[in-house]
Design a protein around this motif. Structure first.
Motif, PDB file in Angstrom:
ATOM      1  N   THR A  12      32.661  48.293  39.606  1.00  0.00           N
ATOM      2  CA  THR A  12      31.684  47.218  39.611  1.00  0.00           C
ATOM      3  C   THR A  12      32.374  45.935  39.164  1.00  0.00           C
ATOM      4  OG1 THR A  12      31.019  47.538  37.318  1.00  0.00           O
ATOM      5  CG2 THR A  12      29.792  48.790  38.996  1.00  0.00           C
ATOM      6  N   ASN A  13      31.754  44.810  39.457  1.00  0.00           N
ATOM      7  CA  ASN A  13      32.289  43.530  38.983  1.00  0.00           C
ATOM      8  C   ASN A  13      32.367  43.520  37.464  1.00  0.00           C
ATOM      9  OD1 ASN A  13      32.480  42.670  41.599  1.00  0.00           O
ATOM     10  ND2 ASN A  13      30.703  41.308  41.511  1.00  0.00           N
ATOM     11  N   PHE A  14      31.412  44.167  36.807  1.00  0.00           N
ATOM     12  CA  PHE A  14      31.402  44.258  35.348  1.00  0.00           C
ATOM     13  C   PHE A  14      32.672  44.955  34.847  1.00  0.00           C
ATOM     14  CE2 PHE A  14      30.446  47.080  31.733  1.00  0.00           C
ATOM     15  CZ  PHE A  14      30.202  46.123  30.747  1.00  0.00           C
ATOM     16  N   GLU A  15      33.043  46.058  35.500  1.00  0.00           N
ATOM     17  CA  GLU A  15      34.235  46.797  35.085  1.00  0.00           C
ATOM     18  C   GLU A  15      35.505  45.985  35.309  1.00  0.00           C
ATOM     19  OE1 GLU A  15      32.901  51.400  35.879  1.00  0.00           O
ATOM     20  OE2 GLU A  15      33.152  50.081  37.620  1.00  0.00           O
ATOM     21  N   VAL A  16      35.574  45.275  36.436  1.00  0.00           N
ATOM     22  CA  VAL A  16      36.739  44.431  36.705  1.00  0.00           C
ATOM     23  C   VAL A  16      36.827  43.322  35.662  1.00  0.00           C
ATOM     24  CG1 VAL A  16      37.796  42.821  38.350  1.00  0.00           C
ATOM     25  CG2 VAL A  16      36.754  44.945  39.171  1.00  0.00           C
ATOM     26  N   LEU A  17      35.694  42.711  35.347  1.00  0.00           N
ATOM     27  CA  LEU A  17      35.668  41.654  34.337  1.00  0.00           C
ATOM     28  C   LEU A  17      36.129  42.186  32.982  1.00  0.00           C
ATOM     29  CD1 LEU A  17      35.007  38.710  33.681  1.00  0.00           C
ATOM     30  CD2 LEU A  17      32.642  39.414  33.284  1.00  0.00           C
ATOM     31  N   ASN A  18      35.701  43.372  32.619  1.00  0.00           N
ATOM     32  CA  ASN A  18      36.142  43.970  31.345  1.00  0.00           C
ATOM     33  C   ASN A  18      37.643  44.226  31.329  1.00  0.00           C
ATOM     34  OD1 ASN A  18      33.786  43.870  29.957  1.00  0.00           O
ATOM     35  ND2 ASN A  18      33.222  45.993  30.331  1.00  0.00           N
ATOM     36  N   ILE A  19      38.182  44.683  32.448  1.00  0.00           N
ATOM     37  CA  ILE A  19      39.632  44.895  32.532  1.00  0.00           C
ATOM     38  C   ILE A  19      40.356  43.571  32.332  1.00  0.00           C
ATOM     39  CG2 ILE A  19      41.521  45.450  34.126  1.00  0.00           C
ATOM     40  CD1 ILE A  19      39.604  47.612  35.327  1.00  0.00           C
ATOM     41  N   LEU A  20      39.876  42.537  32.983  1.00  0.00           N
ATOM     42  CA  LEU A  20      40.516  41.224  32.844  1.00  0.00           C
ATOM     43  C   LEU A  20      40.370  40.683  31.418  1.00  0.00           C
ATOM     44  CD1 LEU A  20      39.545  39.602  36.254  1.00  0.00           C
ATOM     45  CD2 LEU A  20      41.795  40.453  35.536  1.00  0.00           C
ATOM     46  N   ARG A  21      39.236  40.932  30.794  1.00  0.00           N
ATOM     47  CA  ARG A  21      39.062  40.486  29.402  1.00  0.00           C
ATOM     48  C   ARG A  21      40.037  41.193  28.467  1.00  0.00           C
ATOM     49  NH1 ARG A  21      32.514  40.256  29.549  1.00  0.00           N
ATOM     50  NH2 ARG A  21      32.348  38.043  30.074  1.00  0.00           N
ATOM     51  N   THR A  22      40.276  42.477  28.711  1.00  0.00           N
ATOM     52  CA  THR A  22      41.225  43.195  27.862  1.00  0.00           C
ATOM     53  C   THR A  22      42.648  42.701  28.080  1.00  0.00           C
ATOM     54  OG1 THR A  22      41.536  44.997  29.452  1.00  0.00           O
ATOM     55  CG2 THR A  22      39.829  45.301  27.767  1.00  0.00           C
ATOM     56  N   ARG A  23      42.885  42.133  29.244  1.00  0.00           N
ATOM     57  CA  ARG A  23      44.208  41.566  29.542  1.00  0.00           C
ATOM     58  C   ARG A  23      44.290  40.106  29.097  1.00  0.00           C
ATOM     59  NH1 ARG A  23      47.800  43.608  32.905  1.00  0.00           N
ATOM     60  NH2 ARG A  23      48.163  41.600  33.913  1.00  0.00           N
ATOM     61  N   LEU A  47      34.130  35.784  38.323  1.00  0.00           N
ATOM     62  CA  LEU A  47      33.248  36.810  37.758  1.00  0.00           C
ATOM     63  C   LEU A  47      32.438  36.316  36.563  1.00  0.00           C
ATOM     64  CD1 LEU A  47      35.412  40.037  38.059  1.00  0.00           C
ATOM     65  CD2 LEU A  47      33.462  39.341  39.461  1.00  0.00           C
ATOM     66  N   VAL A  48      32.958  35.371  35.785  1.00  0.00           N
ATOM     67  CA  VAL A  48      32.187  34.881  34.636  1.00  0.00           C
ATOM     68  C   VAL A  48      31.011  34.021  35.088  1.00  0.00           C
ATOM     69  CG1 VAL A  48      34.051  35.036  32.959  1.00  0.00           C
ATOM     70  CG2 VAL A  48      33.692  32.897  34.207  1.00  0.00           C
ATOM     71  N   GLN A  49      30.958  33.700  36.366  1.00  0.00           N
ATOM     72  CA  GLN A  49      29.838  32.935  36.902  1.00  0.00           C
ATOM     73  C   GLN A  49      28.823  33.820  37.617  1.00  0.00           C
ATOM     74  OE1 GLN A  49      31.210  29.523  39.176  1.00  0.00           O
ATOM     75  NE2 GLN A  49      33.095  29.543  38.006  1.00  0.00           N
ATOM     76  N   THR A  50      29.062  35.118  37.589  1.00  0.00           N
ATOM     77  CA  THR A  50      28.160  36.066  38.245  1.00  0.00           C
ATOM     78  C   THR A  50      27.369  36.854  37.198  1.00  0.00           C
ATOM     79  OG1 THR A  50      29.754  37.889  38.269  1.00  0.00           O
ATOM     80  CG2 THR A  50      29.830  36.345  40.136  1.00  0.00           C
ATOM     81  N   ALA A  51      26.479  37.693  37.668  1.00  0.00           N
ATOM     82  CA  ALA A  51      25.673  38.523  36.767  1.00  0.00           C
ATOM     83  C   ALA A  51      26.532  39.486  35.956  1.00  0.00           C
ATOM     84  CB  ALA A  51      24.640  39.305  37.572  1.00  0.00           C
ATOM     85  N   ALA A  52      27.742  39.764  36.410  1.00  0.00           N
ATOM     86  CA  ALA A  52      28.629  40.700  35.709  1.00  0.00           C
ATOM     87  C   ALA A  52      28.902  40.271  34.273  1.00  0.00           C
ATOM     88  CB  ALA A  52      29.951  40.842  36.462  1.00  0.00           C
ATOM     89  N   CYS A  53      28.924  38.972  34.024  1.00  0.00           N
ATOM     90  CA  CYS A  53      29.264  38.523  32.668  1.00  0.00           C
ATOM     91  C   CYS A  53      28.144  38.809  31.667  1.00  0.00           C
ATOM     92  CB  CYS A  53      29.650  37.047  32.659  1.00  0.00           C
ATOM     93  SG  CYS A  53      28.287  35.928  32.688  1.00  0.00           S
TER      94      CYS A  53
END
Length: 132
Positions: A12-23, A47-53
């Motif tokens: 999900t976009n949420f999971e991708v965003l979390n991976i990027l945040r950990t990086r 992604l920070v501009q989408t619902a995923a954030c």
């Protein structure tokens, strides 16, 4: 970024965003001190501009559990989580063969469930100015 298990499933976009945040990704490629690539920063910025954030693992799990009764495919659930449709015209193209699967009568119920469980995308700066 290393691929640990190829073709393990779609994220999900949420999971991708979390991976990027950990990086330690940021909107500014120079702010990450070389820890991420410029393309990762662009993905993060999007992604920070989408619902995923605003999503949480709990909201996604709750959506997946409750949506079982609609017999949606994994791809349909993934698209609903990522897009977060808030009306019937937005959700209709996401669900394949909606009419023949008998889901058309429950679309409004499904949309209401999505709106209730999955948080909305963040408001844009110009929207915030209008609200002041």
């Amino acid at each position: 970024m290393k691929v640990i298990e190829a073709k393990a499933g779609a994220l999900t976009n949420f999971e991708v965003l979390n991976i990027l945040r950990t990086r330690v990704a940021t909107s500014d490629p120079l702010g990450a001190l070389g820890a991420v690539t410029p393309s990762e920063c662009k993905v993060f910025d999007y992604l920070v501009q989408t619902a995923a954030c605003n999503q949480t693992i709990e909201s996604i799990d709750k959506f997946q559990k409750i949506s079982e009764k609609y017999r949606l495919s994994k791809a349909e659930k993934l698209n609903i989580i990522n897009i977060r449709p808030s009306s019937q015209p937005e959700i209709f193209p996401i669900i394949e063969d909606c009419e023949n699967r008998g889901l058309e009568p429950v679309l409004e119920e499904l949309v209401n469930m999505v709106v209730e469980i999955l948080p909305p995308r963040p408001s844009k700066p110009e929207e915030q100015k209008d609200n002041l």
